[in-house]
Scaffold this motif. Structure first.
Motif, PDB file in Angstrom:
ATOM      1  N   TRP A   1      -9.835  -7.014  -0.177  1.00 51.80           N
ATOM      2  CA  TRP A   1     -11.159  -7.630   0.536  1.00 51.80           C
ATOM      3  C   TRP A   1     -11.565  -9.067  -0.010  1.00 51.80           C
ATOM      4  O   TRP A   1     -12.147  -9.815   0.922  1.00 51.80           O
TER       5      TRP A   1
ATOM      6  N   ARG B   1       0.755  -1.214   0.169  1.00 51.96           N
ATOM      7  CA  ARG B   1       0.021   0.135   0.019  1.00 51.96           C
ATOM      8  C   ARG B   1       0.822   1.474   0.030  1.00 51.96           C
ATOM      9  O   ARG B   1       0.639   2.122  -0.759  1.00 51.96           O
TER      10      ARG B   1
ATOM     11  N   GLY C   1      -8.006  -1.764  -3.150  1.00 52.87           N
ATOM     12  CA  GLY C   1      -9.198  -2.213  -3.411  1.00 52.87           C
ATOM     13  C   GLY C   1      -9.333  -3.717  -3.355  1.00 52.87           C
ATOM     14  O   GLY C   1     -10.701  -4.060  -2.994  1.00 52.87           O
TER      15      GLY C   1
ATOM     16  N   GLY D   1      -5.053   0.190  -7.675  1.00 51.25           N
ATOM     17  CA  GLY D   1      -6.267  -0.858  -7.097  1.00 51.25           C
ATOM     18  C   GLY D   1      -6.119  -1.968  -6.711  1.00 51.25           C
ATOM     19  O   GLY D   1      -6.964  -2.261  -5.776  1.00 51.25           O
TER      20      GLY D   1
END
Length: 65
Positions: A53, A8, A50, A46
């Protein structure tokens, strides 16, 4: 405990780099450079922010039902 991968943080640095390149390109007009680097960088960003999850909230990565 798992080791930290810093994906990240690296993705955030790439996003800042992309903003810097876009800012410099607006002055010099080499839009072709942006066309080449925007997709790989944004896909990585992304995925780093994202798509986590899928491994945290579902069983998609383990194959269990």
């Amino acid at each position: 405990m798992q080791q930290k991968t810093f994906k990240r943080e690296f993705a955030a640095c790439l996003a800042v780099f992309l903003c810097f390149v876009a800012w410099k390109a607006s002055n010099a007009e080499p839009v072709e450079t942006l066309k080449v680097i925007i997709w790989p960088i944004m896909l990585f960003v992304g995925a780093a922010f994202g798509m986590q999850w899928a491994s945290k909230q579902t069983d998609l990565t383990t194959g269990r039902k």
